[in-house]
Design a protein around this motif. Structure first.
Motif, PDB file in Angstrom:
ATOM      1  N   ARG A 302      19.969  51.721  44.440  1.00  0.00           N
ATOM      2  CA  ARG A 302      20.473  52.493  43.310  1.00  0.00           C
ATOM      3  C   ARG A 302      19.363  52.605  42.260  1.00  0.00           C
ATOM      4  NH1 ARG A 302      26.677  50.228  42.373  1.00  0.00           N
ATOM      5  NH2 ARG A 302      27.260  50.128  44.584  1.00  0.00           N
ATOM      6  N   TYR A 303      19.609  53.417  41.276  1.00  0.00           N
ATOM      7  CA  TYR A 303      18.683  53.554  40.155  1.00  0.00           C
ATOM      8  C   TYR A 303      19.278  52.777  38.984  1.00  0.00           C
ATOM      9  CZ  TYR A 303      16.373  57.024  43.012  1.00  0.00           C
ATOM     10  OH  TYR A 303      15.699  57.639  44.034  1.00  0.00           O
ATOM     11  N   LEU A 318      23.079  49.693  33.576  1.00  0.00           N
ATOM     12  CA  LEU A 318      23.423  51.053  33.969  1.00  0.00           C
ATOM     13  C   LEU A 318      22.872  51.311  35.369  1.00  0.00           C
ATOM     14  CD1 LEU A 318      22.408  52.899  30.663  1.00  0.00           C
ATOM     15  CD2 LEU A 318      24.677  52.018  31.282  1.00  0.00           C
ATOM     16  N   THR A 319      23.666  51.922  36.230  1.00  0.00           N
ATOM     17  CA  THR A 319      23.204  52.247  37.583  1.00  0.00           C
ATOM     18  C   THR A 319      23.721  53.613  38.004  1.00  0.00           C
ATOM     19  OG1 THR A 319      25.089  51.049  38.531  1.00  0.00           O
ATOM     20  CG2 THR A 319      22.988  49.864  38.411  1.00  0.00           C
ATOM     21  N   TRP A 320      22.944  54.259  38.895  1.00  0.00           N
ATOM     22  CA  TRP A 320      23.321  55.567  39.431  1.00  0.00           C
ATOM     23  C   TRP A 320      22.927  55.655  40.892  1.00  0.00           C
ATOM     24  CZ3 TRP A 320      20.312  54.773  35.099  1.00  0.00           C
ATOM     25  CH2 TRP A 320      20.876  55.100  33.862  1.00  0.00           C
ATOM     26  N   GLU A 322      21.526  58.294  43.950  1.00  0.00           N
ATOM     27  CA  GLU A 322      20.477  59.316  43.974  1.00  0.00           C
ATOM     28  C   GLU A 322      20.964  60.653  43.430  1.00  0.00           C
ATOM     29  OE1 GLU A 322      17.040  61.361  44.559  1.00  0.00           O
ATOM     30  OE2 GLU A 322      17.149  59.267  45.173  1.00  0.00           O
ATOM     31  N   ASP A 324      23.274  61.450  41.292  1.00  0.00           N
ATOM     32  CA  ASP A 324      23.687  61.601  39.891  1.00  0.00           C
ATOM     33  C   ASP A 324      22.785  60.858  38.911  1.00  0.00           C
ATOM     34  OD1 ASP A 324      24.399  59.021  40.482  1.00  0.00           O
ATOM     35  OD2 ASP A 324      26.547  59.310  40.267  1.00  0.00           O
ATOM     36  N   LYS A 325      21.562  60.516  39.346  1.00  0.00           N
ATOM     37  CA  LYS A 325      20.649  59.808  38.442  1.00  0.00           C
ATOM     38  C   LYS A 325      20.211  60.740  37.312  1.00  0.00           C
ATOM     39  CE  LYS A 325      16.425  60.896  41.026  1.00  0.00           C
ATOM     40  NZ  LYS A 325      15.283  60.374  41.789  1.00  0.00           N
ATOM     41  N   PRO A 326      19.866  60.189  36.147  1.00  0.00           N
ATOM     42  CA  PRO A 326      19.473  61.012  35.001  1.00  0.00           C
ATOM     43  C   PRO A 326      18.088  61.623  35.175  1.00  0.00           C
ATOM     44  CG  PRO A 326      19.233  58.698  34.479  1.00  0.00           C
ATOM     45  CD  PRO A 326      19.876  58.751  35.833  1.00  0.00           C
TER      46      PRO A 326
END
Length: 359
Positions: A302-303, A318-320, A322, A324-326
């Motif tokens: 995750r990011y 905070l995690t996202w 691929e 929906d990453k900012p």
């Protein structure tokens, strides 16, 4: 020269070649730790990495976190003496977070609620930052290195490019400062392995029930964590609370360790910590999984970033995925979620009860 002497010389050459080969294969690591003690997860993690015959500890850089830096340095020096490993340098690092201060944190807790554990800022054991209270295991007789942690970190990755793992078991202040001074620092390291962050830990522990995204290492210095997580490391591996809370150091395990009869084994048993999350093997798992990745049975990429808004979520993870990453810079992080507990426990007990490996 007789045939017997020639044979002995040949055997000696084989043994020396084997020893040199093993030494070359040992994995280099710098341990960046908030070395609170005596005993407990931080000291046990130092011991685990030092005890492993697969690991070469280049140094231990100390950062304030669970306790203040100077107190942590004293505990780390004393453990090093007990293990008869005074060859490993202990290097003092940052005393304070990049931005947060005690007074601001007190006001924050008044506004948004008291955290279950505040480390060096916790009212239950608060003292001024440069005070070193008497330590139960005895004052160390050795001294820390005459260098600061940040320049030691930078110097070592330049000395051994792409060969040094940075193990982070506390707040990330030292690493953030190293990145700020030398932007090449993360790219020159082999990888970053850290214990920190929290997503949705499966626990009824009050520290995480009200706010499952809260984790102490990020919370103590959120700005430092953000700088480190955005840096271009070749690989980042995270041991979050989600997997740490699945582990327990039990009295039965302590009994097995103590039976080893070594000074380290007796130290671990004497200062075994219970309560306030003392039984969770927070940092030990992160270190052990770096040594043997087969301990981990499930992980996801995750990011990751940190909430820097000054509201109730300040310092939260905070995690996202691929998709929906900012748009801002975020890096992929391998996050561990499950493990082979019995294999981990066997490894830990074995290392803690074994004689010290040859240097």
């Amino acid at each position: 020269m007789t045939s017997q002497i020639r044979f002995r010389l040949a055997v000696l050459c084989v043994l020396l070649t084997s020893c040199i080969g093993r030494a070359q294969q040992r994995r280099k690591v710098i341990i960046n730790q908030d070395g609170s003690g005596p005993g407990g997860s931080n000291m046990q993690t130092l011991a685990l990495l030092i005890q492993s015959p697969q690991v070469e500890v280049l140094g231990i850089t100390v950062v304030s976190g669970n306790q203040w830096r100077d107190e942590e340095v004293a505990h780390t020096l004393r453990l090093r003496e007990i293990m008869v490993r005074t060859d490993i340098p202990v290097i003092p690092g940052a005393v304070f977070p990049l931005v947060r201060r005690h007074e601001e944190t007190q006001i924050w807790q008044q506004r948004f609620g008291k955290v279950a554990f505040a480390g060096a800022w916790d009212d239950r054991w608060w003292h001024e930052s440069f005070v070193v209270p008497p330590i139960p295991e005895g004052q160390p007789t050795t001294k820390p290195a005459n260098e600061d942690a940040v320049h030691f970190l930078i110097r070592k990755v330049h000395e051994f490019p792409q060969a040094v793992t940075i193990y982070e078991g506390g707040p990330m202040t030292n690493l953030a400062l190293a990145i700020s001074i030398d932007p090449q620092f993360p790219e020159l390291a082999e990888q970053l392995v850290f214990m920190g962050g929290s997503l949705a830990p499966p626990t009824d522990d009050p520290e995480f029930v009200s706010n499952p995204r809260h984790e102490f290492n990020f919370w103590f210095d959120p700005e430092a964590a953000q700088i480190v997580l955005r840096a271009p490391w070749k690989k980042i591996t995270c041991t979050p609370t989600d997997i740490s809370v699945k582990t327990r150091l039990t009295p039965a395990m302590i009994k097995q360790i103590d039976a080893g009869g070594t000074p380290l084994a007796h130290y671990i048993a004497r200062y075994y910590q219970t309560g306030q999350g003392g039984e969770y093997m927070w940092d030990e798992l992160a270190a052990a999984a770096w040594i043997d990745p087969t301990l981990i049975t499930r992980q996801e990429t995750r990011y990751m970033a940190v909430d820097l808004d000054r509201g109730a979520g300040y310092g939260n993870t905070l995690t996202w995925a691929e998709k929906d990453k900012p748009k801002i810079t975020v890096q992929p992080v391998e996050i561990q979620f499950d493990l082979d507990k019995e294999k981990f426990y066997r490894m830990f007990i074995g290392l803690m009860s074994a004689p010290a490996p040859a240097r």
